[in-house]
Design a protein around this motif. Structure first.
Motif, PDB file in Angstrom:
ATOM      1  N   PRO A 159       0.786  -1.234   0.000  1.00  0.00           N
ATOM      2  CA  PRO A 159       0.000   0.000   0.000  1.00  0.00           C
ATOM      3  C   PRO A 159       0.818   1.285   0.000  1.00  0.00           C
ATOM      4  O   PRO A 159       0.253   2.360  -0.146  1.00  0.00           O
ATOM      5  CB  PRO A 159      -0.799  -0.120   1.305  1.00  0.00           C
ATOM      6  CG  PRO A 159       0.006  -1.020   2.173  1.00  0.00           C
ATOM      7  CD  PRO A 159       0.798  -1.929   1.295  1.00  0.00           C
ATOM      8  N   ASP A 180      -2.195  -5.769  -3.448  1.00  0.00           N
ATOM      9  CA  ASP A 180      -2.078  -7.145  -3.917  1.00  0.00           C
ATOM     10  C   ASP A 180      -2.624  -7.214  -5.349  1.00  0.00           C
ATOM     11  O   ASP A 180      -3.673  -6.639  -5.633  1.00  0.00           O
ATOM     12  CB  ASP A 180      -2.901  -8.050  -2.986  1.00  0.00           C
ATOM     13  CG  ASP A 180      -2.795  -9.502  -3.394  1.00  0.00           C
ATOM     14  OD1 ASP A 180      -2.019 -10.233  -2.759  1.00  0.00           O
ATOM     15  OD2 ASP A 180      -3.478  -9.909  -4.373  1.00  0.00           O
ATOM     16  N   ILE A 193      -6.290  -8.462  -5.716  1.00  0.00           N
ATOM     17  CA  ILE A 193      -7.407  -7.837  -5.003  1.00  0.00           C
ATOM     18  C   ILE A 193      -7.688  -6.505  -5.680  1.00  0.00           C
ATOM     19  O   ILE A 193      -6.883  -5.565  -5.597  1.00  0.00           O
ATOM     20  CB  ILE A 193      -7.093  -7.663  -3.502  1.00  0.00           C
ATOM     21  CG1 ILE A 193      -6.894  -9.040  -2.871  1.00  0.00           C
ATOM     22  CG2 ILE A 193      -8.210  -6.895  -2.802  1.00  0.00           C
ATOM     23  CD1 ILE A 193      -6.569  -9.025  -1.408  1.00  0.00           C
ATOM     24  N   THR A 214      -2.335  -5.988   0.908  1.00  0.00           N
ATOM     25  CA  THR A 214      -3.427  -5.226   0.307  1.00  0.00           C
ATOM     26  C   THR A 214      -3.766  -4.003   1.166  1.00  0.00           C
ATOM     27  O   THR A 214      -3.449  -3.967   2.365  1.00  0.00           O
ATOM     28  CB  THR A 214      -4.660  -6.132   0.117  1.00  0.00           C
ATOM     29  OG1 THR A 214      -5.625  -5.409  -0.653  1.00  0.00           O
ATOM     30  CG2 THR A 214      -5.274  -6.563   1.432  1.00  0.00           C
ATOM     31  N   ALA A 215      -4.374  -2.993   0.526  1.00  0.00           N
ATOM     32  CA  ALA A 215      -4.668  -1.740   1.236  1.00  0.00           C
ATOM     33  C   ALA A 215      -5.443  -2.002   2.528  1.00  0.00           C
ATOM     34  O   ALA A 215      -5.203  -1.356   3.544  1.00  0.00           O
ATOM     35  CB  ALA A 215      -5.453  -0.802   0.330  1.00  0.00           C
ATOM     36  N   GLY A 236      -2.838   5.313   3.291  1.00  0.00           N
ATOM     37  CA  GLY A 236      -2.435   4.488   4.435  1.00  0.00           C
ATOM     38  C   GLY A 236      -1.013   3.971   4.317  1.00  0.00           C
ATOM     39  O   GLY A 236      -0.522   3.720   3.224  1.00  0.00           O
ATOM     40  N   THR A 278      -7.978   6.517  -0.938  1.00  0.00           N
ATOM     41  CA  THR A 278      -8.572   6.401   0.398  1.00  0.00           C
ATOM     42  C   THR A 278      -9.316   5.085   0.514  1.00  0.00           C
ATOM     43  O   THR A 278      -9.830   4.556  -0.472  1.00  0.00           O
ATOM     44  CB  THR A 278      -9.590   7.526   0.667  1.00  0.00           C
ATOM     45  OG1 THR A 278     -10.561   7.494  -0.379  1.00  0.00           O
ATOM     46  CG2 THR A 278      -8.940   8.885   0.741  1.00  0.00           C
TER      47      THR A 278
HETATM   48  N1  SAH Z   1      -4.749  -3.984  -5.550  1.00  0.00           N
HETATM   49  C1  SAH Z   1      -4.895  -2.922  -4.587  1.00  0.00           C
HETATM   50  C2  SAH Z   1      -6.194  -2.199  -4.753  1.00  0.00           C
HETATM   51  C3  SAH Z   1      -6.327  -1.454  -6.042  1.00  0.00           C
HETATM   52  S1  SAH Z   1      -7.854  -0.593  -6.178  1.00  0.00           S
HETATM   53  C4  SAH Z   1      -4.752  -3.471  -3.165  1.00  0.00           C
HETATM   54  O1  SAH Z   1      -4.707  -4.696  -2.984  1.00  0.00           O
HETATM   55  O2  SAH Z   1      -4.654  -2.686  -2.250  1.00  0.00           O
HETATM   56  C5  SAH Z   1      -7.395   1.020  -5.692  1.00  0.00           C
HETATM   57  C6  SAH Z   1      -7.974   1.354  -4.336  1.00  0.00           C
HETATM   58  O3  SAH Z   1      -7.190   0.762  -3.319  1.00  0.00           O
HETATM   59  C7  SAH Z   1      -7.949   2.809  -4.002  1.00  0.00           C
HETATM   60  O4  SAH Z   1      -9.047   3.486  -4.582  1.00  0.00           O
HETATM   61  C8  SAH Z   1      -8.067   2.779  -2.507  1.00  0.00           C
HETATM   62  O5  SAH Z   1      -9.399   2.503  -2.100  1.00  0.00           O
HETATM   63  C9  SAH Z   1      -7.258   1.547  -2.158  1.00  0.00           C
HETATM   64  N2  SAH Z   1      -5.883   1.884  -1.742  1.00  0.00           N
HETATM   65  C10 SAH Z   1      -4.751   1.454  -2.304  1.00  0.00           C
HETATM   66  N3  SAH Z   1      -3.674   1.914  -1.623  1.00  0.00           N
HETATM   67  C11 SAH Z   1      -4.168   2.642  -0.608  1.00  0.00           C
HETATM   68  C12 SAH Z   1      -3.569   3.374   0.460  1.00  0.00           C
HETATM   69  N4  SAH Z   1      -2.234   3.445   0.609  1.00  0.00           N
HETATM   70  N5  SAH Z   1      -4.361   3.992   1.345  1.00  0.00           N
HETATM   71  C13 SAH Z   1      -5.705   3.948   1.208  1.00  0.00           C
HETATM   72  N6  SAH Z   1      -6.315   3.275   0.227  1.00  0.00           N
HETATM   73  C14 SAH Z   1      -5.571   2.625  -0.665  1.00  0.00           C
END
Ligand code: SAH
Length: 459
Positions: free
Chosen positions: A226, A304, A307, A332-333, A413, A441
């Motif tokens: 993330p 990830d 995801i 993942t986030a 995050g 977010t």
């Molecule tokens: N494959 C990624 C998700 C991709 S979709 C995973 O597994 O995390 C993109 C979304 O992920 C964003 O719109 C947000 O909702 C979330 N996201 C990804 N990184 C983030 C972060 N550092 N902080 C908050 N939300 C995050």
């Protein structure tokens, strides 16, 4: 970057060391190793310096420093215990365009001696620009213990075979793969265990067998986490550093892209929300074409890859072309944001399950199973949900959630810009607007959010 790291060949070049104490002795030992032609100017010298003079025929002038001493030298080291004198030597050297180091006062000179890990011909230099010598030392210790002492021998062996390998394998990416195998495989092990002759024999055989063939590349679909680079897996880092091409998008932090091999080609494929700079089809095709050209391609994805990452689609294209690939999971986030904001996604007293959903708005609605998401004793994590927040709150309330049901929104995050806004289904939109959050977010809905205040550790 305040200092540019360089490795200088100073063999037979003239260097002046002013001072004859223990500090000067340490620098002298180093300069002697580098084959420098040294003159020492000092009022008096400690026994260690006298010893070095005897062993290495140093020119030592027992006298006070004079500006003329700087004439015709390439490098000056001011190592007296007189700060004013050291500062003067530095100023005069700089005025003459001569590189100067003042021991323990990096600010006065214009070059510094890094901490080194010497596995000649392999050298590692570590420096903090004077910011924290202790940190530099700690890091040096770590690197020392991570690099087998025979690494220098391995480098010598590689050097010996370089021309031959270049002759037999003309295609550079393939040559790189050859060396990576040699330097990490059984040949390296033989060197590390001191069996040089066997290592040399095996390498000679391996080179003989090497075929000059144009190989097919491969694709690594890598979850880059993330944001915090420390959350990368070892495997992600290893494959990133092997790859010839890095394909990344907006969600991958620049600090992570920087960890790739320096000479790797880096291709940005964007992906702003509603403003895809390269459509998914083109990304799929790009990965395939790069691999077909024989390159190893690291496709970095935020979080990830499996995801909400469309990783599956990218792989399908590769399968159609018969290109081999690996998938590396990432944090993942949801787990990154939850951990770094002190919100456990499950908890015996709050939530026995956790669901990840996408809050992507389509024609003003979000197609989700609302009755299921509104049920109690669970956590719902919503990716890509900021735009749809009003719809999300409205639907959860309409399907039975209480107005005071807790909600958290986490911006960026796990990074230094992480920001958390908490509230409930009725007031969260107002608070989010006031906080002017930036993407990405993540939304977490559920009573686990109440634990944030107690368990938050990150900011
Ligand atoms: N494959 C990624 C998700 C991709 S979709 C995973 O597994 O995390 C993109 C979304 O992920 C964003 O719109 C947000 O909702 C979330 N996201 C990804 N990184 C983030 C972060 N550092 N902080 C908050 N939300 C995050």
């Amino acid at each position: 970057m305040q200092y540019l790291p360089l490795f200088l060949n100073l063999q037979q070049q003239r260097c002046l060391v002013v001072g004859g104490g223990e500090v000067a002795a340490r620098k002298l030992e180093l300069l002697i190793k580098a084959g420098v032609d040294i003159t020492v100017v000092a009022l008096n010298i400690v026994p260690r310096v006298a010893e070095l003079q005897k062993q290495h025929n140093l020119a030592i002038k027992l006298k006070a420093f004079e500006p003329d001493d700087i004439q015709n030298v390439q490098l000056v080291v001011a190592a007296t215990d007189n700060t004013t004198l050291n500062a003067g030597i530095a100023a005069q050297s700089k005025a003459l365009g001569v590189w100067v180091n003042v021991v323990d006062r990096p600010d006065l000179g214009n070059f510094i001696f890094p901490a080194i890990i010497d596995r000649s011909p392999l050298m590692v230099a570590v420096a903090s620009g004077g910011a924290s010598p202790v940190l530099t030392r700690l890091l040096r210790g770590k690197i020392e213990s991570a690099i087998p002492s025979a690494f220098g021998k391995l480098a010598e062996l590689a050097d010996q075979f370089r021309p031959l390998v270049k002759q037999r394998i003309s295609y550079p990416p393939q040559r790189r793969i050859f060396w990576e195998r040699v330097l990490q495989g059984p040949i390296a092990e033989l060197v590390f265990s001191g069996r040089m002759a066997q290592a040399e024999k095996l390498l000679a055989e391996t080179v003989q067998q090497a075929q000059d063939q144009h190989q097919r590349g491969e694709v690594y679909l890598i979850g880059a986490g993330p944001g915090d680079p420390d959350l990368l897996t070892f495997k992600a880092l290893r494959l990133m550093q092997q790859a010839d091409v890095i394909v990344y998008d907006r969600l991958v932090a620049p600090a992570i892209v920087d960890l790739a091999r320096r000479d790797a080609e880096k291709i940005y494929v964007g992906k702003e929300r509603d403003n895809h700079s390269l459509p998914q089809d083109s990304i799929n095709e790009l990965l395939a074409q790069q691999a077909l050209a024989g390159k190893r391609v690291a496709r970095l994805k935020g979080g990830d890859p499996f995801i909400f990452g469309r990783g599956g689609e990218e792989i399908e294209t590769l399968l159609q072309y018969g290109i081999s690939f690996q998938v590396v999971p990432g944090v993942t986030a949801a787990s990154g944001c939850a951990s770094y904001s002190g919100i456990p996604l499950t908890h015996r007293d709050h939530a026995q399950s956790c669901t990840f959903v996408t809050g992507h708005l389509k024609d003003g609605t979000i197609n989700l199973n609302w009755p299921q998401l509104a049920a109690p004793r669970q956590t719902v994590v919503i990716y890509m949900g900021l735009q749809g927040l009003p719809v999300i709150c409205e639907q959860l309330l309409a399907h039975g959630c209480q107005p005071d049901h807790p909600v958290a929104i986490i911006q960026k995050g796990t990074t230094a810009e992480q920001k958390i806004v908490t509230g409930n289904l009725t007031n969260i939109q107002e608070r989010v607007s006031a906080a002017a959050l930036q993407s990405p977010t993540l939304i977490i809905v559920g009573t686990v959010v109440e634990l944030h205040e107690k368990l938050n550790w990150f900011d």
